[in-house]
Design a protein around this motif. Structure first.
Motif, PDB file in Angstrom:
ATOM      1  N   ARG A  26      -6.041   5.779   9.937  1.00  0.00           N
ATOM      2  CA  ARG A  26      -5.981   5.022   8.683  1.00  0.00           C
ATOM      3  C   ARG A  26      -4.564   4.527   8.437  1.00  0.00           C
ATOM      4  N   ALA A  68      -3.542   5.284  -1.880  1.00  0.00           N
ATOM      5  CA  ALA A  68      -4.489   6.287  -1.374  1.00  0.00           C
ATOM      6  C   ALA A  68      -3.791   7.636  -1.316  1.00  0.00           C
ATOM      7  N   PHE A  94      -3.610   0.675   7.797  1.00  0.00           N
ATOM      8  CA  PHE A  94      -2.841   0.248   6.626  1.00  0.00           C
ATOM      9  C   PHE A  94      -1.562  -0.461   7.059  1.00  0.00           C
ATOM     10  N   PHE A 132       0.565   5.390   0.655  1.00  0.00           N
ATOM     11  CA  PHE A 132      -0.350   6.306   1.354  1.00  0.00           C
ATOM     12  C   PHE A 132       0.335   7.660   1.493  1.00  0.00           C
ATOM     13  N   THR A 173       0.830  -1.204   0.000  1.00  0.00           N
ATOM     14  CA  THR A 173       0.000   0.000   0.000  1.00  0.00           C
ATOM     15  C   THR A 173       0.862   1.250   0.000  1.00  0.00           C
TER      16      THR A 173
END
Lengths: 98, 239
Positions: B108, B162, B112, B99, B97
């Motif tokens: 968050r 994200a 994650f 971010f 991921t």
């Protein structure tokens, strides 16, 4: 790994220099500039304001021509992007002094 | 038990599953933002109207660091529209991921980090996150990559990315730098993609957010969905 101050400052510097080129300012003088000066140049470059838009709207001429809408958004984006990178630079310089 | 009650209990169960963050997320966020406000004041950040306008990206900590309110209590772990990001993450269950806004959303980041191999995007978000939001007891394990590496195509590949609209708004084509880092069937979530509502106005088609969406729609193998509610979230799947 953690936050890399040098890379952050380099990135912000490149972005601010890009906007200085757009505004017709010598990028080598970045240390001498103020946010007031940068925004004054940006506003003078794209002078169609929200007040102008309102005046146009009440003039009875109908919907804005696309060129005016485009200029209005370009103005907003130019000013807000300069403000953001200036803010990021202040944070990065603060991190470097801490 | 009638059908309504059964259905309600199912919803309760689903809610527990899809809301993995802690119940104190809003309070934690307010505390973190309050610390950051004190820090920014110590740096004497220029907060004149001329210098900052009314820009959410600059005023974020001031907004969420003020005293608790019902509004903040309802805020959950998310920025506006953030539930969609979390649910996408939950459904995707990514191995890797990327971010970009951990200090705007520490809960968050924690989620994650616990469920995926996390990489953060270098910048003030990481600096402030590490200074004020990173609880050492959480067992953090993440990498940090520079924005230069992302722009140069050296950022690696991810199943889930994200970011915020502010990461790409100054240069719409740069959204492809993030899209190109997706693995096949990877998901890119762009938060706040209504961009202060500009995308929803008559002149939205002459704005950078509109350009970003057009670029994404024309990207190879892309599937784009824009949720316009709240601040807007754009979901992009690389097919």
């Amino acid at each position: 790994m953690s936050y890399n101050l040098e890379q952050d400052l380099d990135y912000i510097d490149i972005k601010l220099r890009y906007y200085q080129h757009i505004l017709g300012i010598d990028p080598d003088n970045i240390a001498d500039l103020s946010i007031d000066f940068l925004l004054e140049k940006a506003i003078s470059l794209a002078s169609f304001t929200a007040a102008d838009a309102r005046e146009y709207a009440i003039s009875g001429l109908g919907a804005y021509p696309p060129a005016i809408l485009f200029l209005r958004n370009i103005r907003i984006e130019l000013i807000t992007n300069i403000r953001r990178f200036w803010y990021m630079q202040q944070l990065a310089l603060g991190a470097s002094s801490g | 038990m009638d059908n309504n009650e059964s259905t309600f209990r199912k919803f309760q169960l689903i809610e527990k599953i899809v809301k993995p963050y802690d119940e104190n997320a809003a309070i934690d966020l307010a505390d973190v933002c309050a610390k950051i406000i004190i820090y920014q004041n110590s740096l004497q950040i220029d907060k004149r109207k001329l210098a900052i306008g009314s820009d959410l990206a600059i005023l974020y900590y001031d907004m969420f660091g003020s005293q608790l309110s019902d509004w903040q209590q309802n805020y959950g772990s998310s920025t506006y529209g953030g539930f969609g990001v979390e649910q996408s993450f939950f459904l995707k269950r990514p191995n890797k991921t990327l971010f970009s806004y951990p200090s705007w959303n520490p809960s968050r980041a924690k989620y994650f980090n616990s469920e995926s191999n996390l990489t953060l995007v270098n910048g003030f978000q990481v600096d402030l996150f590490e200074k004020f939001a990173k609880d050492q007891s959480e067992g953090w394990s993440y990498d940090v990559i520079s924005r230069q590496a992302i722009e140069n195509g050296d950022g690696g590949f991810y199943d889930f990315i994200a970011i915020n609209i502010w990461d790409i708004i100054d240069d719409p084509i740069s959204v492809l730098d993030y899209y190109n880092m997706l693995e096949a069937h990877g998901v890119l979530c762009i938060n706040a993609s209504n961009y202060d509502g500009i995308l929803l106005e008559d002149n939205g088609i002459y704005s950078a957010p509109y350009e970003i969406h057009q670029i994404l729609k024309e990207a190879p193998s892309s599937l784009v969905y824009h949720d316009f509610t709240q601040l807007g979230v754009t979901f992009v799947i690389k097919m």
